[in-house]
Design a protein around this motif. Structure first.
Motif, PDB file in Angstrom:
ATOM      1  N   CYS A  22      -3.851 -14.019 -10.486  1.00  0.00           N
ATOM      2  CA  CYS A  22      -3.038 -12.978  -9.699  1.00  0.00           C
ATOM      3  C   CYS A  22      -2.679 -11.601 -10.819  1.00  0.00           C
ATOM      4  O   CYS A  22      -3.297 -10.204 -10.301  1.00  0.00           O
ATOM      5  N   ALA A  23      -2.442 -11.868 -11.206  1.00  0.00           N
ATOM      6  CA  ALA A  23      -2.111 -10.688 -12.297  1.00  0.00           C
ATOM      7  C   ALA A  23      -3.039 -10.060 -13.056  1.00  0.00           C
ATOM      8  O   ALA A  23      -3.685  -8.763 -13.105  1.00  0.00           O
ATOM      9  N   TYR A  24      -4.292 -10.614 -12.961  1.00  0.00           N
ATOM     10  CA  TYR A  24      -5.441 -10.326 -12.812  1.00  0.00           C
ATOM     11  C   TYR A  24      -6.675  -8.870 -12.448  1.00  0.00           C
ATOM     12  O   TYR A  24      -6.826  -8.549 -12.029  1.00  0.00           O
ATOM     13  N   PHE A  25      -6.523 -10.172 -11.261  1.00  0.00           N
ATOM     14  CA  PHE A  25      -6.929  -9.193 -10.574  1.00  0.00           C
ATOM     15  C   PHE A  25      -6.123  -8.471  -9.561  1.00  0.00           C
ATOM     16  O   PHE A  25      -6.137  -7.578  -8.763  1.00  0.00           O
ATOM     17  N   LEU A  26      -5.015  -8.053  -9.944  1.00  0.00           N
ATOM     18  CA  LEU A  26      -3.817  -7.077  -9.193  1.00  0.00           C
ATOM     19  C   LEU A  26      -3.515  -5.871 -10.826  1.00  0.00           C
ATOM     20  O   LEU A  26      -3.845  -5.057 -10.115  1.00  0.00           O
ATOM     21  N   ALA A  27      -3.947  -5.970 -11.775  1.00  0.00           N
ATOM     22  CA  ALA A  27      -3.720  -4.648 -13.018  1.00  0.00           C
ATOM     23  C   ALA A  27      -4.693  -3.656 -12.662  1.00  0.00           C
ATOM     24  O   ALA A  27      -4.002  -2.732 -12.483  1.00  0.00           O
ATOM     25  N   PRO A  28      -6.250  -4.031 -11.758  1.00  0.00           N
ATOM     26  CA  PRO A  28      -6.801  -2.650 -11.638  1.00  0.00           C
ATOM     27  C   PRO A  28      -6.553  -2.098 -10.237  1.00  0.00           C
ATOM     28  O   PRO A  28      -6.203  -0.828 -10.358  1.00  0.00           O
ATOM     29  N   HIS A  29      -4.574  -2.023  -9.867  1.00  0.00           N
ATOM     30  CA  HIS A  29      -3.480  -1.503  -8.718  1.00  0.00           C
ATOM     31  C   HIS A  29      -2.948  -1.583  -8.817  1.00  0.00           C
ATOM     32  O   HIS A  29      -2.179  -0.479  -8.448  1.00  0.00           O
ATOM     33  N   ALA A  61      -8.496 -25.433   4.116  1.00  0.00           N
ATOM     34  CA  ALA A  61      -7.940 -24.374   3.836  1.00  0.00           C
ATOM     35  C   ALA A  61      -8.448 -24.429   1.738  1.00  0.00           C
ATOM     36  O   ALA A  61      -8.766 -23.161   1.588  1.00  0.00           O
ATOM     37  N   ILE A  62      -8.588 -25.512   0.983  1.00  0.00           N
ATOM     38  CA  ILE A  62      -8.667 -25.941  -0.597  1.00  0.00           C
ATOM     39  C   ILE A  62      -9.880 -26.048  -0.701  1.00  0.00           C
ATOM     40  O   ILE A  62     -10.519 -25.311  -1.511  1.00  0.00           O
ATOM     41  N   ARG A  63     -10.703 -26.261   0.235  1.00  0.00           N
ATOM     42  CA  ARG A  63     -12.062 -25.903   0.348  1.00  0.00           C
ATOM     43  C   ARG A  63     -12.507 -24.840   0.334  1.00  0.00           C
ATOM     44  O   ARG A  63     -13.593 -24.295  -0.312  1.00  0.00           O
ATOM     45  N   ALA A  64     -12.298 -23.716   1.109  1.00  0.00           N
ATOM     46  CA  ALA A  64     -12.548 -22.304   1.333  1.00  0.00           C
ATOM     47  C   ALA A  64     -12.236 -21.559   0.043  1.00  0.00           C
ATOM     48  O   ALA A  64     -13.215 -20.969  -0.390  1.00  0.00           O
ATOM     49  N   LEU A  65     -11.098 -21.738  -0.561  1.00  0.00           N
ATOM     50  CA  LEU A  65     -11.101 -20.923  -1.500  1.00  0.00           C
ATOM     51  C   LEU A  65     -11.489 -21.272  -2.242  1.00  0.00           C
ATOM     52  O   LEU A  65     -12.119 -20.687  -3.416  1.00  0.00           O
ATOM     53  N   ASN A  66     -11.919 -22.960  -2.930  1.00  0.00           N
ATOM     54  CA  ASN A  66     -12.705 -23.073  -4.017  1.00  0.00           C
ATOM     55  C   ASN A  66     -13.881 -22.616  -3.589  1.00  0.00           C
ATOM     56  O   ASN A  66     -15.182 -21.732  -4.904  1.00  0.00           O
ATOM     57  N   ARG A  67     -14.398 -22.633  -2.771  1.00  0.00           N
ATOM     58  CA  ARG A  67     -15.914 -22.289  -1.803  1.00  0.00           C
ATOM     59  C   ARG A  67     -15.282 -20.515  -2.922  1.00  0.00           C
ATOM     60  O   ARG A  67     -16.582 -19.975  -3.081  1.00  0.00           O
ATOM     61  N   ALA A  68     -14.782 -19.707  -2.941  1.00  0.00           N
ATOM     62  CA  ALA A  68     -15.060 -17.999  -2.508  1.00  0.00           C
ATOM     63  C   ALA A  68     -14.719 -17.954  -3.914  1.00  0.00           C
ATOM     64  O   ALA A  68     -15.139 -16.940  -4.819  1.00  0.00           O
ATOM     65  N   GLY A  69     -14.074 -19.200  -4.882  1.00  0.00           N
ATOM     66  CA  GLY A  69     -14.491 -18.489  -6.057  1.00  0.00           C
ATOM     67  C   GLY A  69     -15.348 -19.201  -7.396  1.00  0.00           C
ATOM     68  O   GLY A  69     -15.329 -18.224  -8.347  1.00  0.00           O
ATOM     69  N   LYS A  70     -16.179 -19.868  -6.367  1.00  0.00           N
ATOM     70  CA  LYS A  70     -17.371 -20.404  -7.526  1.00  0.00           C
ATOM     71  C   LYS A  70     -18.083 -19.163  -7.726  1.00  0.00           C
ATOM     72  O   LYS A  70     -18.158 -19.454  -8.877  1.00  0.00           O
ATOM     73  N   ILE A 339      -6.374 -24.959 -10.517  1.00  0.00           N
ATOM     74  CA  ILE A 339      -7.375 -24.823 -11.582  1.00  0.00           C
ATOM     75  C   ILE A 339      -8.813 -24.066 -10.445  1.00  0.00           C
ATOM     76  O   ILE A 339      -9.315 -23.708 -11.081  1.00  0.00           O
ATOM     77  N   GLN A 340      -9.128 -24.927  -9.501  1.00  0.00           N
ATOM     78  CA  GLN A 340     -10.117 -24.963  -9.195  1.00  0.00           C
ATOM     79  C   GLN A 340     -10.494 -23.708  -7.989  1.00  0.00           C
ATOM     80  O   GLN A 340     -11.496 -23.079  -7.564  1.00  0.00           O
ATOM     81  N   THR A 341      -8.743 -23.836  -7.939  1.00  0.00           N
ATOM     82  CA  THR A 341      -8.985 -22.677  -7.180  1.00  0.00           C
ATOM     83  C   THR A 341      -8.174 -20.879  -7.619  1.00  0.00           C
ATOM     84  O   THR A 341      -8.189 -19.877  -6.591  1.00  0.00           O
ATOM     85  N   SER A 342      -8.011 -20.943  -8.357  1.00  0.00           N
ATOM     86  CA  SER A 342      -8.197 -20.615  -9.776  1.00  0.00           C
ATOM     87  C   SER A 342      -7.957 -18.344  -9.621  1.00  0.00           C
ATOM     88  O   SER A 342      -7.496 -17.716  -8.478  1.00  0.00           O
ATOM     89  N   ALA A 343      -9.995 -18.492  -8.764  1.00  0.00           N
ATOM     90  CA  ALA A 343      -9.831 -17.554  -8.310  1.00  0.00           C
ATOM     91  C   ALA A 343     -10.192 -17.579  -7.085  1.00  0.00           C
ATOM     92  O   ALA A 343      -9.524 -16.090  -7.208  1.00  0.00           O
ATOM     93  N   GLY A 344     -10.323 -17.872  -6.436  1.00  0.00           N
ATOM     94  CA  GLY A 344      -9.661 -17.769  -4.708  1.00  0.00           C
ATOM     95  C   GLY A 344      -9.467 -17.089  -4.592  1.00  0.00           C
ATOM     96  O   GLY A 344      -8.676 -16.262  -3.960  1.00  0.00           O
ATOM     97  N   LEU A 345      -7.244 -17.932  -5.326  1.00  0.00           N
ATOM     98  CA  LEU A 345      -6.681 -17.168  -4.450  1.00  0.00           C
ATOM     99  C   LEU A 345      -5.864 -16.182  -5.318  1.00  0.00           C
ATOM    100  O   LEU A 345      -4.864 -16.075  -5.336  1.00  0.00           O
ATOM    101  N   GLY A 346      -6.058 -16.201  -6.149  1.00  0.00           N
ATOM    102  CA  GLY A 346      -5.785 -14.779  -7.396  1.00  0.00           C
ATOM    103  C   GLY A 346      -6.412 -13.872  -6.924  1.00  0.00           C
ATOM    104  O   GLY A 346      -5.739 -12.917  -6.287  1.00  0.00           O
ATOM    105  N   MET A 347      -7.224 -13.334  -5.906  1.00  0.00           N
ATOM    106  CA  MET A 347      -7.814 -12.499  -5.346  1.00  0.00           C
ATOM    107  C   MET A 347      -6.744 -12.665  -4.007  1.00  0.00           C
ATOM    108  O   MET A 347      -6.681 -11.462  -3.393  1.00  0.00           O
TER     109      MET A 347
END
Length: 387
Positions: A22-29, A61-70, A339-347
């Motif tokens: 979350c911090a990674y994707f928030l920091a530019p803003h 919901a988890i599978r959608a986040l998995n795909r979003a972050g791949k 772990i596997q949802t981290s990118a999708g959930l971070g953004m």
């Protein structure tokens, strides 16, 4: 503890994978301060994870986040990590004679969406994992698409990227109190006092406790202990060339890990938030299940540990502002998928925390903000878990 007061646009409590992404994707803003109660981030759960990227794992919901972050995992920004985040591994789900129907049902559910999924038996089964006991295991389901995840590289890539964008990590910052004033939130820690209009609760197993400090309603978070250990392979067997193996009932698994095997009873024992430690009984159960289903012999443990995976009732993350408590934002309940949802959930969390719509990478996968919100029916009667 110092008396220094530091201000940011966003304060994030918890520097595990959820808070770091979350911090990674928030920091530019806006300005971000990431608070960690321990002397290093990821101590309790992130640092005890040995993750696989399994696109089909979890609920919708988890599978959608998995795909979003791949796409992020496969092609992270330049300088994010020195080595690939994802590397090929494959996974093999195995079944004994009385478990074949469950295996066939899993194949029927997944075959239309997973390329290369294969039912295997006989010699093909042994070729994939020579330590299978052919007298017990009669069929397997092989997925060549599942991949190892470099948890350390991913976690520190998020933290390093946040810092590069001006964010700050503060360790030894155990939260002692949260107060709300007309100017925003004040968070008192042993590392000092921090203020911000928005506080993001990414405290993992401690998230309901942090919520209680702030005056929020509980989300019914239940931390569950997961036990794991590593052991040496038999002579002549190279684990690094093998897939991960799990029983179709998901009551044990074995995963190659740096020249050894990692084993687990796949336990989910409810626990209070704590520095989880492996229990002798859970270790013994895992050894018995693995040795009964395969020709592997554990012998002695090279290492052993336990971590907490925290779930709410529907096993879907809770992401959004607490109604009636301005500026208090939940980012909790990732369970065994963090772990596997981290990118999708971070953004996702970074967008919602600043009042923006879900990013296209996420919404295009069919996920809506309401699927993660606090007012969804599954959380209506949530209570504090008391052990």
């Amino acid at each position: 503890m110092t008396n220094t007061i530091q201000h940011a646009d966003f304060l994030i409590i918890g520097a595990g994978m959820a808070g770091a992404s979350c911090a990674y994707f928030l920091a530019p803003h806006g300005s971000v301060i990431l608070l960690e109660r321990e002397d290093q981030p990821g101590y309790h759960t992130t640092g005890r994870s040995a993750a696989l990227y399994i696109e089909s794992y979890g609920n919708a919901a988890i599978r959608a986040l998995n795909r979003a972050g791949k796409p992020f995992f496969l092609n992270p920004p330049k300088g994010f990590a020195q080595d690939p985040i994802l590397t090929p591994r494959g996974s093999l789900t195995i079944a004994e004679a009385d478990q074949v129907d469950a295996l066939e049902a899993a194949y029927a559910e997944q075959a239309a969406t997973i390329k290369g999924l294969e039912i295997v038996e006989g010699q093909r089964l042994l070729d994939l994992f020579p330590a299978i006991d052919p007298e017990k295991t009669v069929r397997g389901l092989y997925d060549p698409n599942d991949m190892d995840m470099d948890v350390h590289a991913l976690h520190w890539g998020f933290i390093r990227g946040m810092r590069d964008k001006g964010g700050k990590l503060v360790t030894d910052a155990d939260v002692r109190g949260l107060t709300r004033s007309p100017d925003g939130w004040s968070v008192e820690t042993r590392a000092g006092t921090f203020t911000a209009p928005v506080v993001i609760n990414a405290a993992g197993a401690w998230a309901d406790e942090i919520g209680k400090m702030a005056g929020a309603k509980p989300i019914g978070l239940v931390p569950k202990r997961r036990t794991a250990f590593t052991f040496d392979p038999p002579e002549g067997l190279d684990p690094d060339k093998l897939p991960a193996v799990v029983n179709v009932n998901e009551d044990w698994y074995v995963k190659p890990e740096a020249g050894r095997f990692m084993g687990s009873p796949a336990d989910e024992t409810p626990s209070l938030p704590t520095d989880a430690q492996p229990e002798d009984l859970d270790l013994a159960i895992a050894v018995d299940r693995i040795e009964n289903a395969t020709t592997l012999k554990v012998g002695r443990f090279h290492s052993r540990w336990a971590g907490l995976r925290s779930f709410v009732s529907d096993k879907t993350p809770v992401v959004g502002f607490e109604p009636g408590l301005e500026g208090f934002f939940w980012l909790a309940g990732q369970g065994g998928y963090g772990i596997q949802t981290s990118a999708g959930l971070g953004m996702t969390s970074a967008a919602l925390a600043r009042g923006a719509a879900l990013p296209e990478e996420v919404s295009s996968q069919g996920l809506k903000a309401s699927d993660l919100a606090l007012d969804r029916p599954a959380l209506a009667n949530a209570v504090y878990f008391t052990g």
